[in-house]
Design a protein around this motif. Structure first.
Motif, PDB file in Angstrom:
ATOM      1  N   LEU A 277      12.322 -10.559  87.833  1.00 51.11           N
ATOM      2  CA  LEU A 277      13.744 -10.633  87.518  1.00 51.11           C
ATOM      3  C   LEU A 277      14.183  -9.368  86.799  1.00 51.11           C
ATOM      4  CD1 LEU A 277      13.566 -14.192  85.928  1.00 51.11           C
ATOM      5  CD2 LEU A 277      14.310 -13.714  88.259  1.00 51.11           C
ATOM      6  N   SER A 278      15.379  -8.903  87.113  1.00 48.51           N
ATOM      7  CA  SER A 278      15.960  -7.800  86.347  1.00 48.51           C
ATOM      8  C   SER A 278      17.188  -8.321  85.613  1.00 48.51           C
ATOM      9  CB  SER A 278      16.339  -6.631  87.259  1.00 48.51           C
ATOM     10  OG  SER A 278      17.327  -7.012  88.194  1.00 48.51           O
ATOM     11  N   ILE A 279      17.329  -7.911  84.363  1.00 45.97           N
ATOM     12  CA  ILE A 279      18.469  -8.270  83.533  1.00 45.97           C
ATOM     13  C   ILE A 279      19.229  -6.986  83.210  1.00 45.97           C
ATOM     14  CG2 ILE A 279      19.275  -9.416  81.448  1.00 45.97           C
ATOM     15  CD1 ILE A 279      17.795 -11.291  83.235  1.00 45.97           C
ATOM     16  N   LYS A 280      20.490  -6.939  83.586  1.00 40.37           N
ATOM     17  CA  LYS A 280      21.296  -5.757  83.334  1.00 40.37           C
ATOM     18  C   LYS A 280      22.323  -6.072  82.248  1.00 40.37           C
ATOM     19  CE  LYS A 280      23.984  -2.201  85.736  1.00 40.37           C
ATOM     20  NZ  LYS A 280      24.495  -1.746  87.045  1.00 40.37           N
ATOM     21  N   TYR A 281      22.252  -5.313  81.162  1.00 42.38           N
ATOM     22  CA  TYR A 281      23.172  -5.498  80.050  1.00 42.38           C
ATOM     23  C   TYR A 281      24.371  -4.557  80.151  1.00 42.38           C
ATOM     24  CZ  TYR A 281      19.264  -8.125  78.080  1.00 42.38           C
ATOM     25  OH  TYR A 281      18.258  -9.033  77.883  1.00 42.38           O
ATOM     26  N   ASP A 282      24.122  -3.331  80.553  1.00 39.87           N
ATOM     27  CA  ASP A 282      25.189  -2.367  80.797  1.00 39.87           C
ATOM     28  C   ASP A 282      24.639  -1.315  81.751  1.00 39.87           C
ATOM     29  OD1 ASP A 282      23.778  -0.341  79.256  1.00 39.87           O
ATOM     30  OD2 ASP A 282      24.481  -1.404  77.470  1.00 39.87           O
ATOM     31  N   VAL A 283      25.400  -0.266  81.990  1.00 37.47           N
ATOM     32  CA  VAL A 283      24.993   0.721  82.988  1.00 37.47           C
ATOM     33  C   VAL A 283      23.736   1.471  82.568  1.00 37.47           C
ATOM     34  CG1 VAL A 283      27.307   1.034  83.910  1.00 37.47           C
ATOM     35  CG2 VAL A 283      26.576   2.394  81.937  1.00 37.47           C
ATOM     36  N   HIS A 284      23.403   1.462  81.291  1.00 32.39           N
ATOM     37  CA  HIS A 284      22.254   2.214  80.812  1.00 32.39           C
ATOM     38  C   HIS A 284      21.102   1.334  80.346  1.00 32.39           C
ATOM     39  CE1 HIS A 284      24.710   5.791  81.052  1.00 32.39           C
ATOM     40  NE2 HIS A 284      25.607   5.257  80.244  1.00 32.39           N
ATOM     41  N   THR A 285      21.307   0.032  80.274  1.00 30.69           N
ATOM     42  CA  THR A 285      20.299  -0.853  79.701  1.00 30.69           C
ATOM     43  C   THR A 285      19.930  -1.934  80.706  1.00 30.69           C
ATOM     44  OG1 THR A 285      21.260  -0.494  77.524  1.00 30.69           O
ATOM     45  CG2 THR A 285      19.706  -2.308  77.749  1.00 30.69           C
ATOM     46  N   GLN A 286      18.697  -1.925  81.125  1.00 33.10           N
ATOM     47  CA  GLN A 286      18.244  -2.897  82.111  1.00 33.10           C
ATOM     48  C   GLN A 286      16.768  -3.179  81.903  1.00 33.10           C
ATOM     49  OE1 GLN A 286      20.154  -3.088  85.951  1.00 33.10           O
ATOM     50  NE2 GLN A 286      18.202  -2.633  86.884  1.00 33.10           N
ATOM     51  N   SER A 287      16.391  -4.453  81.977  1.00 38.32           N
ATOM     52  CA  SER A 287      15.003  -4.861  81.769  1.00 38.32           C
ATOM     53  C   SER A 287      14.461  -5.513  83.030  1.00 38.32           C
ATOM     54  CB  SER A 287      14.903  -5.850  80.604  1.00 38.32           C
ATOM     55  OG  SER A 287      15.359  -5.265  79.399  1.00 38.32           O
ATOM     56  N   LEU A 288      13.150  -5.413  83.209  1.00 38.09           N
ATOM     57  CA  LEU A 288      12.478  -6.067  84.330  1.00 38.09           C
ATOM     58  C   LEU A 288      11.426  -7.012  83.770  1.00 38.09           C
ATOM     59  CD1 LEU A 288      12.393  -6.108  87.443  1.00 38.09           C
ATOM     60  CD2 LEU A 288      10.510  -4.489  87.313  1.00 38.09           C
ATOM     61  N   LEU A 289      11.484  -8.287  84.214  1.00 33.42           N
ATOM     62  CA  LEU A 289      10.615  -9.335  83.678  1.00 33.42           C
ATOM     63  C   LEU A 289       9.825  -9.984  84.800  1.00 33.42           C
ATOM     64  CD1 LEU A 289      13.385 -11.136  81.579  1.00 33.42           C
ATOM     65  CD2 LEU A 289      11.960  -9.235  80.818  1.00 33.42           C
ATOM     66  N   SER A 290       8.735 -10.650  84.415  1.00 38.08           N
ATOM     67  CA  SER A 290       7.991 -11.478  85.362  1.00 38.08           C
ATOM     68  C   SER A 290       7.864 -12.882  84.797  1.00 38.08           C
ATOM     69  CB  SER A 290       6.598 -10.895  85.639  1.00 38.08           C
ATOM     70  OG  SER A 290       5.756 -11.022  84.514  1.00 38.08           O
ATOM     71  N   LEU A 291       7.956 -13.866  85.681  1.00 37.47           N
ATOM     72  CA  LEU A 291       7.844 -15.273  85.297  1.00 37.47           C
ATOM     73  C   LEU A 291       6.774 -15.919  86.162  1.00 37.47           C
ATOM     74  CD1 LEU A 291       8.886 -17.836  83.794  1.00 37.47           C
ATOM     75  CD2 LEU A 291      10.483 -18.137  85.701  1.00 37.47           C
ATOM     76  N   CYS A 292       5.735 -16.467  85.532  1.00 37.31           N
ATOM     77  CA  CYS A 292       4.680 -17.182  86.253  1.00 37.31           C
ATOM     78  C   CYS A 292       5.144 -18.624  86.478  1.00 37.31           C
ATOM     79  CB  CYS A 292       3.370 -17.152  85.463  1.00 37.31           C
ATOM     80  SG  CYS A 292       2.029 -18.094  86.229  1.00 37.31           S
ATOM     81  N   LEU A 293       5.268 -19.022  87.736  1.00 37.01           N
ATOM     82  CA  LEU A 293       5.753 -20.369  88.037  1.00 37.01           C
ATOM     83  C   LEU A 293       4.732 -21.440  87.655  1.00 37.01           C
ATOM     84  CD1 LEU A 293       7.484 -19.842  91.513  1.00 37.01           C
ATOM     85  CD2 LEU A 293       8.482 -19.748  89.215  1.00 37.01           C
ATOM     86  N   GLU A 294       3.464 -21.075  87.595  1.00 37.43           N
ATOM     87  CA  GLU A 294       2.429 -22.062  87.267  1.00 37.43           C
ATOM     88  C   GLU A 294       2.408 -22.380  85.784  1.00 37.43           C
ATOM     89  OE1 GLU A 294      -2.434 -22.659  87.718  1.00 37.43           O
ATOM     90  OE2 GLU A 294      -1.452 -20.843  88.451  1.00 37.43           O
ATOM     91  N   THR A 295       2.532 -21.353  84.953  1.00 33.77           N
ATOM     92  CA  THR A 295       2.407 -21.544  83.507  1.00 33.77           C
ATOM     93  C   THR A 295       3.729 -21.448  82.761  1.00 33.77           C
ATOM     94  OG1 THR A 295       2.015 -19.179  83.099  1.00 33.77           O
ATOM     95  CG2 THR A 295       0.098 -20.550  83.613  1.00 33.77           C
ATOM     96  N   GLY A 296       4.764 -20.896  83.408  1.00 33.58           N
ATOM     97  CA  GLY A 296       6.039 -20.676  82.738  1.00 33.58           C
ATOM     98  C   GLY A 296       6.014 -19.484  81.792  1.00 33.58           C
ATOM     99  N   LYS A 297       4.952 -18.675  81.832  1.00 34.37           N
ATOM    100  CA  LYS A 297       4.846 -17.516  80.941  1.00 34.37           C
ATOM    101  C   LYS A 297       5.797 -16.420  81.387  1.00 34.37           C
ATOM    102  CE  LYS A 297       1.648 -14.052  79.111  1.00 34.37           C
ATOM    103  NZ  LYS A 297       0.256 -13.527  79.140  1.00 34.37           N
ATOM    104  N   LEU A 298       6.540 -15.885  80.424  1.00 42.22           N
ATOM    105  CA  LEU A 298       7.494 -14.810  80.681  1.00 42.22           C
ATOM    106  C   LEU A 298       6.971 -13.519  80.072  1.00 42.22           C
ATOM    107  CD1 LEU A 298      10.368 -14.141  81.802  1.00 42.22           C
ATOM    108  CD2 LEU A 298      11.214 -14.542  79.474  1.00 42.22           C
ATOM    109  N   SER A 299       6.957 -12.437  80.867  1.00 44.06           N
ATOM    110  CA  SER A 299       6.464 -11.149  80.381  1.00 44.06           C
ATOM    111  C   SER A 299       7.502 -10.075  80.660  1.00 44.06           C
ATOM    112  CB  SER A 299       5.145 -10.776  81.064  1.00 44.06           C
ATOM    113  OG  SER A 299       4.157 -11.763  80.841  1.00 44.06           O
ATOM    114  N   LYS A 300       7.691  -9.177  79.685  1.00 50.35           N
ATOM    115  CA  LYS A 300       8.583  -8.037  79.879  1.00 50.35           C
ATOM    116  C   LYS A 300       7.761  -6.874  80.413  1.00 50.35           C
ATOM    117  CE  LYS A 300      11.955  -7.263  77.078  1.00 50.35           C
ATOM    118  NZ  LYS A 300      12.785  -6.901  75.895  1.00 50.35           N
ATOM    119  N   LEU A 301       8.147  -6.362  81.585  1.00 50.22           N
ATOM    120  CA  LEU A 301       7.411  -5.288  82.230  1.00 50.22           C
ATOM    121  C   LEU A 301       7.991  -3.914  81.907  1.00 50.22           C
ATOM    122  CD1 LEU A 301       6.961  -6.993  85.714  1.00 50.22           C
ATOM    123  CD2 LEU A 301       5.425  -7.080  83.748  1.00 50.22           C
TER     124      LEU A 301
END
Length: 471
Positions: free
Chosen positions: A377-401
């Protein structure tokens, strides 16, 4: 005699026991040990240490399945589509605690240096058509060529685009209209299918849709790396959704999503997915929950879990604070009827960075990929700020990449199971470091030398050399 005088007989001389060597460890025990390794690059490092280790890994397809089931997909980074005419860029996933992962990233050609350039205009770049099984499928719209490139093994194959008849948008174009493939190439899709037993062999499946009222026709062309030819099938009518389109409205589909031997096209306005079985080249249809009919393509994706279950992820981002990310599995209910069943629901606020709360109301989410039970997943806050995350469907663990500077769209690059760890029936005496020095020649890459030379070290060899230099 001496013993009659009370003397003890000399002690019997025992032969020293034979020393235990690596050959005394059974293949089964070796494989159980290898299952404890943390990642696929670590397994590669161990397997190339000696022929006995390599044989234990290569001789058991069951071990390959067990290792892949036990370990998450080996994500090495993300490719970004070029802006303008640039070559696709790569963002490596850094993992300093895993030296094997680092060596694998360092040994691969993620700069795509082997992609040919147009001598007349070298600034014209390549676009990513798809990323699957360790291969990038790239198209240069200014040339009639397609490239299939594995950055990890540096295997490159160039071949022509499919014949013009697959791009014939009109059944019988008027004589004054001259149609060419170049006119329709943006509508073509290319999906690569790699042989598990011989990764040097592949098929490229190209699909063209022809949208008409209440019906979608499709034409499939298949390129074989063995025959070096395209085979084009006749245009066929595909299944239609139960609820027909309104009169005068065309049937339209989003870009295809490839996963586990299938390609899925979501309808742009109906709760319906068109499905292609890549093995049989047969089409079928799949209904979705009704409220997903008009969901934006950037908020929806189909894929599979690690154990092969079909799943989909859809987001409602109308409000970042109260929106949700929903996960659905295609599974049997209590009565044995297969249907979409809601598995998990995550508030969108779960994925937002609280330190950016001032821009929370304007944050937008995009589903970038779904591979082996991991959602990107990518989360865009503004034109200069954007994060990329991963979500494990088995465990629900969220990691910021990645954080702040990441650009989309993103194509996750997953390290494929190396061909050196697969038993090749055609050549059972395959060397440990099997590879070939290659060069681009015409439409393909020709073998010109053996493995092991410094000039032709593959990524696997480079990685193993890097491993040795770090221990």
């Amino acid at each position: 005699m001496d013993f009659e005088l009370g003397l003890l007989p000399p002690a019997a001389k025992h032969r020293p026991s034979a020393p235990t060597t690596i050959t005394d460890i059974s293949d089964d025990l070796l494989r159980e040990i290898f299952l404890l390794l943390p990642s696929l690059p670590s397994l590669v490092r161990a397997a190339v240490a000696c022929r006995i280790f390599l044989h234990a890994v290569r001789s058991s397809p069951a071990f390959r399945r067990r290792f892949q089931a036990k370990h998450p997909p080996q994500l090495l980074g993300f490719f970004n589509d070029p802006r303008g005419n640039e070559i696709p860029s790569f963002n490596p996933l850094r993992n300093r605690s895993d030296l094997d992962h680092t060596a694998a990233v360092r040994g691969a050609d993620f700069y795509l240096t082997r992609l040919p350039e147009d001598s007349c205009n070298p600034s014209l770049g390549w676009e990513i058509a798809s990323c699957h099984s360790g291969y990038l499928v790239l198209v240069n719209r200014t040339t009639p060529k397609i490239g299939a490139y594995n950055p990890f093994t540096q295997a490159m194959d160039l071949f022509p685009q499919p014949p013009d008849q697959i791009a014939a948008y009109f059944p019988e174009p008027p004589e004054e209209i001259v149609l060419s493939l170049k006119d329709f190439s943006p509508f073509l899709e290319f999906h690569i299918v790699i042989s598990e037993e011989d990764q040097g062999m592949f098929r490229m499946v190209s699909v063209q849709h022809r949208n008409t009222q209440r019906q979608v026709q499709a034409c499939i062309a298949v390129f074989s790396s063995a025959t070096r030819e395209w085979k084009v099938s006749p245009w066929v009518e595909t299944p239609t959704p139960l609820q027909p389109e309104d009169d005068g409205e065309e049937m339209l589909f989003e870009a295809g999503m490839q996963s586990n031997g299938f390609v899925y096209w979501k309808h742009t306005s109906q709760a319906y997915v068109l499905v292609l079985n890549i093995a049989t080249l047969q089409f079928s249809g799949l209904d979705l929950p009704l409220f997903l009919g008009e969901v934006d393509s950037e908020l929806f994706i189909l894929g599979h879990t690690k154990d092969g279950k079909l799943c989909m992820v859809a987001a409602d981002d109308s409000n970042a604070k109260i929106g949700t990310l929903d996960v659905w599995f295609w599974t049997a209910d209590d009565h044995g009827v297969e249907k979409w069943m809601l598995q998990d629901t995550y508030p969108l606020s779960t994925f937002l960075d609280v330190t950016k709360s001032s821009t929370e109301d304007h944050a937008t989410l995009k589903v970038e990929g779904l591979v082996d039970g991991f959602v990107y997943l990518s989360i865009k806050y503004d034109v200069h700020t954007q994060s990329l995350l991963s979500l494990c469907l088995e465990t629900g663990k969220l990691s910021k990449l990645f954080d702040d500077t990441y650009a989309t769209p993103a194509h996750p690059y997953i390290m494929a199971w190396p061909s050196s760890l697969v038993y090749n029936k055609a050549n059972p005496c395959l060397k440990i470091q099997k590879d070939s020095q290659t060069k681009i020649s015409g439409d393909s890459v020709a073998d010109v030398g053996p493995v092991g030379t410094k000039e032709s070290s593959s990524a696997l060899v480079v990685s193993s050399q890097a491993y040795k230099s770090e221990i």
